[in-house]
Design an enzyme around this catalytic site. Structure first.
Site, mmCIF file in Angstrom:
data_model
loop_
_atom_site.group_PDB
_atom_site.id
_atom_site.type_symbol
_atom_site.label_atom_id
_atom_site.label_comp_id
_atom_site.label_asym_id
_atom_site.label_seq_id
_atom_site.Cartn_x
_atom_site.Cartn_y
_atom_site.Cartn_z
ATOM 1 N N MET A 97 -1.060 31.852 -24.327
ATOM 2 C CA MET A 97 0.040 31.574 -25.244
ATOM 3 C C MET A 97 -0.342 30.495 -26.246
ATOM 4 O O MET A 97 0.054 30.544 -27.416
ATOM 5 C CB MET A 97 1.295 31.171 -24.477
ATOM 6 C CG MET A 97 2.542 31.079 -25.344
ATOM 7 S SD MET A 97 2.997 32.652 -26.119
ATOM 8 C CE MET A 97 3.988 33.384 -24.810
ATOM 9 N N PHE A 119 0.840 -1.200 0.000
ATOM 10 C CA PHE A 119 0.000 0.000 0.000
ATOM 11 C C PHE A 119 0.879 1.257 0.000
ATOM 12 O O PHE A 119 1.763 1.409 0.834
ATOM 13 C CB PHE A 119 -0.915 0.006 1.222
ATOM 14 C CG PHE A 119 -1.770 1.238 1.335
ATOM 15 C CD1 PHE A 119 -2.764 1.496 0.400
ATOM 16 C CD2 PHE A 119 -1.571 2.154 2.362
ATOM 17 C CE1 PHE A 119 -3.554 2.636 0.500
ATOM 18 C CE2 PHE A 119 -2.359 3.290 2.470
ATOM 19 C CZ PHE A 119 -3.348 3.533 1.536
ATOM 20 N N GLN A 120 0.636 2.135 -0.966
ATOM 21 C CA GLN A 120 1.370 3.389 -1.148
ATOM 22 C C GLN A 120 2.882 3.162 -1.317
ATOM 23 O O GLN A 120 3.693 3.982 -0.888
ATOM 24 C CB GLN A 120 1.082 4.364 -0.003
ATOM 25 C CG GLN A 120 -0.364 4.851 -0.016
ATOM 26 C CD GLN A 120 -0.622 6.029 0.904
ATOM 27 O OE1 GLN A 120 0.051 6.219 1.909
ATOM 28 N NE2 GLN A 120 -1.612 6.834 0.574
ATOM 29 N N LYS A 180 9.965 3.360 6.526
ATOM 30 C CA LYS A 180 9.427 3.657 7.854
ATOM 31 C C LYS A 180 10.191 2.940 8.960
ATOM 32 O O LYS A 180 10.378 3.485 10.062
ATOM 33 C CB LYS A 180 7.940 3.275 7.900
ATOM 34 C CG LYS A 180 7.200 3.845 9.106
ATOM 35 C CD LYS A 180 5.703 3.655 8.954
ATOM 36 C CE LYS A 180 4.944 4.290 10.123
ATOM 37 N NZ LYS A 180 3.476 4.124 9.973
#
Length: 559
Positions: A474, A112-113, A162
């Site tokens: 532009m 996850f992530q 972590k």
């Protein structure tokens, strides 16, 4: 002493004299945020989006010269920083981005992530790390800062799992001295023989009768603006600048030619095209400057001074390379070059300046160029200007006179719409002594307008100027000139009431619809020590001129 990896990170940030970081918390960086909770020496700015955090850190770095610092979580938190990292890489901005990561045991399992941010950012960083060994964390952090600011500055990413943040490791306080990475001596070893080339450069300059200096962002980065001024005055050379070189040479000086290239002044482009010696200082000859290589400065001996050997002859063949810090190189040239007298060349350049001034329609609908000229007049040029990208960016470069380095902050190489508002936040926090104004088009402003939440939360006293032409200006200009007026997906809508948007964030807003209203509203905005949004309703058919058409030589302009 024994500290967790998160505590070591914060201690190392203190070593590097970091007092301000921009970021957004998430699960993979909670140990670091927990340490920051009781850290008084470092202020954390919570932005509305991670891209805004990187642009804010860029604005801080561009305005101060110190590395900008970003802290984000893993996965989408990390990927949201990619545009800002690429922007810093293209414009040589020192940036250190710390991202959280899943634990080492979960790496490579599509957790996850979990995202390989080191792999993603490898092409757009000077260096990046994933810290798998907690004991190496202090060394990596110190080295990251040294890499970011040494030589040609740039971004560095440090990805910290972590479990590394939670691991107890030995920490020995350092003194913040740089590591031995790419020291000046190593940069010089990679260069051409500078002793021989210095003699060749001096000979070419002394013999020249039509010298021109082309200054880029490297002058601002090295702090060589005083040396550049002295050098130009000694050899009586007119000076043009790249977009990133704004502020490197005083915009009020008689020798200043303005910007060179696609939207450069006609007299800057003419001067380069007719020069017999072009001295490029801290510039990289981008395609927006050069256009057709074979017709760029065709009569000139090109001397290229740059700290990065990879830039020498990369885009334009160089006759005399001088590789090293531009401040040191200019100092040596200054001490040895012959002093020149003003000549027929200076008279010719003055004649071009008088004959081909920048111009615009002064009557009728609101003129964006007039707004910027009036802004310069009312601030006496003492503001820091940030921009978005597009017409607003070019008008800000053309019609505001920059007399000091680090006062014009823009996304040059990447051209990232959405850059300016975040950058203005970082610039205002880095330079509280100056009023910071972000000049934006409505298209660019919409991209990251949520950063008004950050402006409001921290009461950042910026002025957000929105040149609202209800289009992608532009893009529309190119479609009008080169695609027979087929305005495919360049008309925006529905219209946004930017004053109400500002009010939704608790920010004061004003609207300007005519030239006659400009001075009164700008004076009011400048008198307030608080954030302000000023919307300027401009004609969608306003164009940026002069302009070098695609594939043309730079002295073949339309206006």
């Amino acid at each position: 002493m024994k500290l967790t990896g998160a505590q070591v990170l914060v201690e190392c940030l203190k070593e590097q004299e970091v007092d301000l970081i921009f970021g957004y918390p998430g699960g993979a960086v909670l140990p670091i945020y927990d340490v920051l909770y009781n850290t008084r020496e470092i202020t954390h700015i919570l932005t509305a989006h991670e891209q805004g955090a990187t642009h804010a850190a860029e604005g801080y770095a561009r305005a101060t010269g110190k590395p900008g610092v970003v802290l984000v979580t893993s996965g989408p938190g990390a990927t949201n920083t990619v545009t800002g990292i690429a922007d810093a890489y293209m414009d040589s901005v020192p940036l250190v981005v710390f991202s959280g990561q899943v634990t080492n045991e979960l790496l490579g399992r599509d957790s996850f992530q979990e995202v390989d941010i080191a792999g993603i950012t490898m092409p757009i960083t000077k260096h990046n790390y994933i810290v798998k060994d907690a004991e190496r964390l202090p060394h990596i952090i110190r080295e990251a800062f040294d890499i970011a600011r040494s030589g040609r500055p740039g971004p560095v990413v440090v990805d910290i799992p972590k479990d590394v943040q939670n691991t107890l490791i030995s920490y020995q306080p350092g003194d913040g001295r740089p590591m031995e990475w790419k020291t000046r001596e190593k940069w010089y070893e990679e260069a051409e023989n500078n002793i021989v080339n210095m003699e060749r450069a001096l000979e070419a300059i002394n013999k020249s009768t039509r010298p021109v200096i082309y200054a880029g962002g490297g002058v601002n980065i090295s702090g060589a603006h005083k040396e550049l001024l002295e050098f130009a005055e000694k050899i009586k050379a007119p000076v043009c600048v790249s977009l990133m070189g704004m502020g490197a040479f005083p915009g009020t000086h008689p020798y200043f030619l303005g910007m060179v290239g696609m939207h450069g002044t006609r007299y800057a482009n003419y001067s380069v095209s007719h020069s017999d010696c072009l001295i490029a200082v801290g510039a990289r000859f981008s395609d927006r400057v050069v256009s057709r290589v074979e017709k760029f400065a065709p009569e000139a001996t090109i001397i290229h001074i740059d700290i990065d050997p990879a830039e020498i002859s990369k885009n334009v063949p160089t006759h005399v390379p001088l590789c090293g810090d531009v401040k040191e190189m200019l100092t040596e040239l200054m001490g040895r070059v012959d002093e020149k007298a003003e000549s027929e060349w200076n008279r010719q350049v003055r004649e071009w300046k008088e004959k081909y001034p920048l111009k615009y329609r002064g009557k009728g609908s609101l003129s964006p160029q007039y707004v910027i000229e009036k802004l310069y007049e009312l601030t006496e040029g003492k503001a820091v200007i940030t921009t978005e990208v597009g017409q607003n960016q070019m008008w800000a470069a053309q019609f505001f006179k920059y007399t000091e380095p680090r006062t014009f902050l823009t996304s040059g190489g990447l051209g990232a719409m959405g850059f300016g508002l975040g950058a203005s936040i970082g610039a205002a926090m880095g330079r509280p002594d100056r009023r910071v104004i972000n000049i934006a088009g409505d298209g660019s402003f919409k991209m990251n307008s949520t950063e008004l939440a950050t402006v409001s939360k921290y009461k950042v006293p910026i002025i957000q100027l929105v040149l609202n032409n209800h289009t992608l200006g532009m893009v529309r200009q190119w479609q009008d000139l080169f695609f027979q007026g087929r305005f495919s997906q360049s008309t925006l809508g529905p219209d946004v009431d930017f004053i109400k948007l500002a009010q939704a964030y608790g920010i004061r807003g004003y609207r300007i619809s005519a030239n006659e209203e400009v001075e009164e509203v700008l004076k009011k905005a400048l008198s307030l020590n608080e954030p302000v949004v000023v919307e300027c309703d401009i004609n969608p058919d306003e164009k940026v001129y002069p302009m070098v058409p695609p594939g043309a030589a730079i002295d073949d302009l339309i206006d």
